[in-house]
Design a protein around this motif. Sequence first.
Motif, PDB file in Angstrom:
ATOM      1  N   HIS A 283      64.359 -57.712 -39.850  1.00 34.93           N
ATOM      2  CA  HIS A 283      62.962 -58.129 -39.868  1.00 34.93           C
ATOM      3  C   HIS A 283      62.835 -59.649 -39.967  1.00 34.93           C
ATOM      4  CE1 HIS A 283      60.837 -54.294 -39.938  1.00 34.93           C
ATOM      5  NE2 HIS A 283      61.789 -53.821 -40.726  1.00 34.93           N
ATOM      6  N   THR A 284      63.708 -60.260 -40.760  1.00 40.93           N
ATOM      7  CA  THR A 284      63.677 -61.722 -40.887  1.00 40.93           C
ATOM      8  C   THR A 284      63.997 -62.393 -39.556  1.00 40.93           C
ATOM      9  OG1 THR A 284      64.342 -61.554 -43.202  1.00 40.93           O
ATOM     10  CG2 THR A 284      64.638 -63.686 -42.132  1.00 40.93           C
ATOM     11  N   ASP A 308      62.835 -49.459 -40.451  1.00 44.55           N
ATOM     12  CA  ASP A 308      62.936 -49.440 -41.915  1.00 44.55           C
ATOM     13  C   ASP A 308      64.043 -48.511 -42.407  1.00 44.55           C
ATOM     14  OD1 ASP A 308      60.841 -51.210 -42.057  1.00 44.55           O
ATOM     15  OD2 ASP A 308      59.313 -49.634 -42.212  1.00 44.55           O
ATOM     16  N   GLY A 309      64.391 -47.496 -41.608  1.00 48.02           N
ATOM     17  CA  GLY A 309      65.414 -46.551 -42.041  1.00 48.02           C
ATOM     18  C   GLY A 309      66.825 -46.954 -41.695  1.00 48.02           C
ATOM     19  N   PHE A 340      60.602 -57.535 -27.696  1.00 49.04           N
ATOM     20  CA  PHE A 340      61.685 -56.948 -28.483  1.00 49.04           C
ATOM     21  C   PHE A 340      61.284 -55.500 -28.784  1.00 49.04           C
ATOM     22  CE2 PHE A 340      62.115 -61.453 -29.235  1.00 49.04           C
ATOM     23  CZ  PHE A 340      63.478 -61.662 -29.289  1.00 49.04           C
ATOM     24  N   ARG A 341      62.091 -54.545 -28.302  1.00 52.31           N
ATOM     25  CA  ARG A 341      61.765 -53.131 -28.480  1.00 52.31           C
ATOM     26  C   ARG A 341      62.949 -52.430 -29.159  1.00 52.31           C
ATOM     27  NH1 ARG A 341      61.494 -51.734 -23.537  1.00 52.31           N
ATOM     28  NH2 ARG A 341      59.250 -52.029 -23.201  1.00 52.31           N
ATOM     29  N   LEU A 342      62.677 -51.761 -30.303  1.00 56.89           N
ATOM     30  CA  LEU A 342      63.716 -51.049 -31.043  1.00 56.89           C
ATOM     31  C   LEU A 342      63.334 -49.580 -31.158  1.00 56.89           C
ATOM     32  CD1 LEU A 342      66.287 -50.998 -32.830  1.00 56.89           C
ATOM     33  CD2 LEU A 342      64.789 -51.446 -34.790  1.00 56.89           C
ATOM     34  N   ARG A 343      64.269 -48.708 -30.786  1.00 53.92           N
ATOM     35  CA  ARG A 343      64.064 -47.261 -30.922  1.00 53.92           C
ATOM     36  C   ARG A 343      65.288 -46.669 -31.631  1.00 53.92           C
ATOM     37  NH1 ARG A 343      62.741 -47.853 -25.447  1.00 53.92           N
ATOM     38  NH2 ARG A 343      64.657 -46.786 -24.833  1.00 53.92           N
ATOM     39  N   VAL A 344      65.029 -45.791 -32.585  1.00 51.04           N
ATOM     40  CA  VAL A 344      66.098 -45.104 -33.315  1.00 51.04           C
ATOM     41  C   VAL A 344      65.922 -43.611 -33.099  1.00 51.04           C
ATOM     42  CG1 VAL A 344      67.165 -44.699 -35.554  1.00 51.04           C
ATOM     43  CG2 VAL A 344      66.162 -46.938 -35.036  1.00 51.04           C
ATOM     44  N   ALA A 345      66.903 -42.988 -32.475  1.00 53.32           N
ATOM     45  CA  ALA A 345      66.817 -41.554 -32.198  1.00 53.32           C
ATOM     46  C   ALA A 345      68.225 -41.014 -32.006  1.00 53.32           C
ATOM     47  CB  ALA A 345      65.982 -41.289 -30.941  1.00 53.32           C
TER      48      ALA A 345
END
Length: 412
Positions: A283-284, A308-309, A340-345
Amino acid sequence: MSRPRPIRRWRALSKPQRTELYMRWSLYAMSLLQVFGVWALLGSAYPDHRESVDVLRVGVPGALLTAALNVVLVRTGLPAYLGRRPYPYGWAAASGAASVGLVVAVLLLGPRPLDQNPVSVPVATVTMTLWLATVSLALPVRHCLAAAGATSVLVAAPLLLRGAPAGFALGVVLGGLLGSAIAGAAARGSAWTAKVVWDLDAAREAQARLAVAEERLRFSRDLHDVLGRNLATIALKSELAVQLARRQRPEAVDQMTEVQRIAQDSQREVREVVRGYRTVELHTELTGAASVLRAANVDCRTELSGADGLPAEAQTVLGWVVREAATNVLRHSEAANCLFRLRVAGGTALLEVENDGVPAVPAPRAEGAGSGLRGLGERLAAHGGTLDTAGSGPGRFRLTAELPITSLEFKK
């Protein structure tokens, strides 16, 4: 289907180069319009005045010559304004001589100023206006004012010789000066715009270099704070141990034991400094990257899903991806938008960084350049991840980092 060569060449230019090229050709067009304007004015008066035949014979070739010299003056004057070469006084004098000569010729050969449809007056005014506008781009302001004063006298003299009242001559001169001031402000404003764009581009490059220099300075300062005192103590105690050993004093062993302890403490502190330098927070890094890009006039957006996870180790690795990607956007593109695109799956984190403004023909890299992405790929590979770089459309670039986050032992 391949694009035409002019389009490819245009896309290969940077934003400052495009801006300068557009300004340059706009000023060329302003100079070339003089030929059509003089031709149209003289052609409209041809049936009404016999003198128009002589003016037509002199005016059209004279307009061609002055327009060509004005184009050359723009070509040399714009780089002078941008600070790349000296002021072209020689070309300014040649263009001024041709323009003033054309003005005097059409005023002396054409219809009298107070006759019906005195076409020589607007021809002289147009010629005077365009030359002074071009000079305002190529020379310093004080020299432009001197040129305007001299031109005013040379325009008023033939008007008075042809019997024009002083008030009429003054009106023609003031009208020409007003038109010259407006056209000159527009020309100089165009050049100023090109200069500002170049300055902004240089500032963005300097910003990227300063960010790297600041990080190096922070790291060197931390190392100095950690090692400076300890190394001085080690040197002092080692010298003391040498003196005691020469005297065969048993205290030498104690001093060397203390040196060993301080060296071990220093090694531990250095590891902590390096670990702190290598540890980044996702995040920073995203906040910092967005701030730097927006300061460089890049519209930066973030789309985060599941950030966050993420474990701290995964955030560290992906934070390095964000840092390197932002640096590449600043250094190697003329981006206006960045995502900036972040996906967690499925136990995998996928980070994509996409930007526009990529030149159609990449600039040649210096020897040793490009190691940032290679090092980033090695960092991801050490944790079972992959790095992919590819274009996602004309002028666009996408960097994709894939990192497994389940049942993975991250290396420190």
